[in-house]
Design an enzyme around this catalytic site. Structure first.
Site, PDB file in Angstrom:
ATOM      1  N   ASP A 293     -12.356  -9.454  -3.067  1.00 48.23           N
ATOM      2  CA  ASP A 293     -13.581  -8.912  -2.402  1.00 48.23           C
ATOM      3  C   ASP A 293     -14.627  -9.031  -3.555  1.00 48.23           C
ATOM      4  OD1 ASP A 293     -12.031  -8.106  -0.385  1.00 48.23           O
ATOM      5  OD2 ASP A 293     -11.796  -6.032  -0.958  1.00 48.23           O
TER       6      ASP A 293
ATOM      7  N   ARG B  54       0.673  -1.163   0.039  1.00 46.79           N
ATOM      8  CA  ARG B  54      -0.010   0.026  -0.023  1.00 46.79           C
ATOM      9  C   ARG B  54       1.002   1.235   0.170  1.00 46.79           C
ATOM     10  NH1 ARG B  54      -5.296  -2.525   0.234  1.00 46.79           N
ATOM     11  NH2 ARG B  54      -5.090  -4.317   1.691  1.00 46.79           N
TER      12      ARG B  54
HETATM   13  P1  ATP Z   1      -7.905  -4.672  -2.218  1.00 43.30           P
HETATM   14  O1  ATP Z   1      -9.239  -4.327  -2.759  1.00 43.30           O
HETATM   15  O2  ATP Z   1      -7.581  -5.805  -2.472  1.00 43.30           O
HETATM   16  O3  ATP Z   1      -7.652  -3.982  -1.049  1.00 43.30           O
HETATM   17  P2  ATP Z   1      -7.007  -2.210  -3.815  1.00 43.30           P
HETATM   18  O4  ATP Z   1      -6.262  -2.011  -4.962  1.00 43.30           O
HETATM   19  O5  ATP Z   1      -8.289  -1.530  -3.568  1.00 43.30           O
HETATM   20  O6  ATP Z   1      -6.979  -3.688  -3.374  1.00 43.30           O
HETATM   21  P3  ATP Z   1      -5.582  -0.215  -1.976  1.00 43.30           P
HETATM   22  O7  ATP Z   1      -4.590  -0.274  -1.027  1.00 43.30           O
HETATM   23  O8  ATP Z   1      -6.889   0.350  -1.644  1.00 43.30           O
HETATM   24  O9  ATP Z   1      -5.796  -1.556  -2.469  1.00 43.30           O
HETATM   25  O10 ATP Z   1      -4.806   0.541  -3.178  1.00 43.30           O
HETATM   26  C1  ATP Z   1      -3.574   0.185  -3.501  1.00 43.30           C
HETATM   27  C2  ATP Z   1      -2.818   1.393  -3.954  1.00 43.30           C
HETATM   28  O11 ATP Z   1      -3.429   1.902  -4.876  1.00 43.30           O
HETATM   29  C3  ATP Z   1      -2.488   2.239  -2.729  1.00 43.30           C
HETATM   30  O12 ATP Z   1      -1.687   1.698  -1.887  1.00 43.30           O
HETATM   31  C4  ATP Z   1      -2.087   3.458  -3.342  1.00 43.30           C
HETATM   32  O13 ATP Z   1      -0.766   3.349  -3.847  1.00 43.30           O
HETATM   33  C5  ATP Z   1      -2.766   3.402  -4.812  1.00 43.30           C
HETATM   34  N1  ATP Z   1      -4.169   4.202  -4.783  1.00 43.30           N
HETATM   35  C6  ATP Z   1      -5.088   3.902  -3.915  1.00 43.30           C
HETATM   36  N2  ATP Z   1      -6.130   5.047  -4.010  1.00 43.30           N
HETATM   37  C7  ATP Z   1      -5.328   6.078  -4.478  1.00 43.30           C
HETATM   38  C8  ATP Z   1      -5.803   7.330  -4.987  1.00 43.30           C
HETATM   39  N3  ATP Z   1      -7.071   8.062  -4.508  1.00 43.30           N
HETATM   40  N4  ATP Z   1      -4.768   8.144  -5.981  1.00 43.30           N
HETATM   41  C9  ATP Z   1      -3.543   7.459  -6.213  1.00 43.30           C
HETATM   42  N5  ATP Z   1      -3.271   6.252  -5.813  1.00 43.30           N
HETATM   43  C10 ATP Z   1      -3.971   5.579  -5.170  1.00 43.30           C
END
Ligand code: ATP
Length: 327
Positions: A132, A76
Site C-alpha cells: 500500500d 491476521r
Molecule cells: P497491510 O497494510 O498489508 O494490510 P497490516 O500490518 O496493516 O498490513 P493488519 O491486518 O492491519 O495488517 O495488522 C496485522 C496484525 O497486527 C493484526 O492481525 C493484529 O495481530 C496486529 N494488530 C493490528 N492492529 C492492532 C492493534 N490495534 N493492537 C494490537 N495488535 C494489532
C-alpha cells in the site's frame, strides 16, 4: 554495541508483500553475522502467541530472495489485539529467550508491535512490508514497486481488449485507505482517471473520467478505482456511471490478490535487503520502537508512533500529472 541482545525474533504480519522474503533473509543473515541467534516466528503474531517458532541458520533463507509471498507465512491475529493475547505472546518471548523483535508488515503490525513494546519493554524494530505504501516517514514500502508493475501489466492487457469495444473499464485496485497504488498505476497505465480517497468526491471524479473519455474521442476508457474510495468499490462506480450516463456500458475488473503475487522487483529486493541489514544495526545501536524507512535513497529510522499516526498524502504533482495527461 548492546550486548544484551543475544536472540531476536522475526515475523511477517498482515497482508503479504513481494520482498518480504528478501527482508527475512537480510535480517537473518545480518543477525547471524553479528553473533545473534535468529528465531523465525511463523504466522505473524499468532505464531508468537502459539510458540510456532524455529531457529534459523543462514541456509534457511537460501534461495528465497526471488520468491514472492513470505516463507514465514502471514496471518491476521485478533487475539494479539487483546491484553490476554499479548500476555501469551510475552510468555513465548520469555520461554524462547527472545530479546528483541523485528516485525515486517504494515500499520496494523506496527500498532500491535508498539503496544507490545510499551507493555513488556521488548525492543521492536519495524520493516515496512506492504503493497500500500501508506506509511509515513518512508518514500517506499517493500512490495509497492512490484505491485505497481503487476497492476500496470494488467492494465496494458486490459487496454488491448478495451480498445476493441466502446466501454468504460473500471479496475478495482487494493490499497486499504491509501490511493498511492491506484494513482501511480493510473499514470503508468495511461488511464483516463483514478478514483482515490484522498481527492475530490467520487461523483466529481466520475464526471472527470467520463469527460476525459469524450474529449479524447478515444476508443477505450480505463478508470482505476481504489477499493475503499466508495463503498462497494468499482461495482458501485459502474452503477453510478450507468445511471448518470446510460449511453455508456461498463465492465468491472477486480484485480484482487493478483496484485500481491509474483517475484519481487529488483528495487523491492534491494530495498528489503538494505532495510533488513539496517534493522539489526539499529537494534545493536540501542534503537527501539522505530521503523526503518527510506528517504531520498537514504536509510532512516522513524519512531513507530509517527509512521502509524502521521498521514502520508499522495503527491499533488502526481495527481496533477494524471489530470493533465488524461485529457
Ligand atoms: P497491510 O497494510 O498489508 O494490510 P497490516 O500490518 O496493516 O498490513 P493488519 O491486518 O492491519 O495488517 O495488522 C496485522 C496484525 O497486527 C493484526 O492481525 C493484529 O495481530 C496486529 N494488530 C493490528 N492492529 C492492532 C492493534 N490495534 N493492537 C494490537 N495488535 C494489532
Amino acid at each position: 554495541m548492546d550486548n544484551k541482545i543475544k536472540t531476536i525474533g522475526v515475523l511477517t504480519s498482515g497482508g503479504d508483500a513481494p520482498g518480504m522474503n528478501a527482508a527475512v533473509r537480510a535480517v537473518t543473515r545480518t543477525a547471524i553475522s553479528q553473533g545473534i541467534c535468529v528465531k523465525a516466528i511463523y504466522r505473524g503474531y499468532q505464531g508468537l502467541i502459539d510458540g510456532e517458532i524455529k531457529e534459523f541458520t543462514t541456509q534457511d533463507v537460501s534461495g528465497i530472495i526471488q520468491r514472492g509471498g513470505t516463507i514465514l507465512k502471514s496471518a491476521r491475529c485478533m487475539e494479539f489485539q487483546t491484553p490476554e493475547g499479548r500476555k501469551k505472546a510475552y510468555k513465548t518471548i520469555q520461554k524462547e529467550h527472545i530479546d528483541a523483535l523485528v516485525v515486517i508488515g504494515g500499520d496494523g503490525t506496527f500498532t500491535g508491535g508498539r503496544l507490545f513494546a510499551q507493555e513488556y519493554d521488548v525492543p521492536v524494530i519495524g520493516l515496512p512490508g506492504t503493497i500500500d505504501n501508506d506509511l509515513w516517514g518512508t518514500d517506499a514500502t517493500i512490495g509497492y514497486d512490484t505491485s505497481l508493475s503487476t497492476i500496470t501489466d494488467c492494465i496494458d492487457k486490459l487496454r488491448d481488449t478495451a480498445t476493441s469495444h466502446e466501454r468504460v473499464f473500471l479496475v478495482e485496485i487494493m490499497g486499504r485507505n491509501a490511493g498511492f497504488l491506484t494513482l501511480n498505476a493510473a499514470i503508468a497505465g495511461g488511464c483516463e482517471a483514478a478514483i482515490i480517497p484522498e481527492r475530490k468526491s467520487v461523483p466529481e471524479q466520475i464526471e472527470d473520467a467520463i469527460g476525459n473519455g469524450r474529449r479524447k474521442t478515444k476508443n477505450s476508457s480505463i478508470v482505476l478505482v481504489q477499493e475503499h474510495a466508495v463503498e462497494g468499490g468499482a461495482a458501485t462506480v459502474a452503477k453510478m456511471i450507468e445511471k448518470a450516463h446510460p449511453e455508456y456500458s461498463t465492465r468491472v475488473t477486480v484485480l484482487g490478490h493478483l496484485q500481491r503475487g509474483g517475484s519481487p522487483s529488483a528495487y523491492d529486493r534491494i530495498l528489503a535487503s538494505r532495510m533488513g541489514v539496517a534493522a539489526i544495526y539499529a537494534l545493536l545501536d540501542g534503537q527501539r520502537n522505530v521503523m526503518v524507512g527510506i528517504q531520498n535513497d537514504d536509510i532512516v529510522l522513524v519512531p513507530l508512533s509517527k509512521a502509524i499516526h502521521q498521514k502520508k498524502d499522495v503527491k499533488e504533482d502526481a495527481w496533477q500529472a494524471l489530470l493533465t495527461l488524461s485529457i
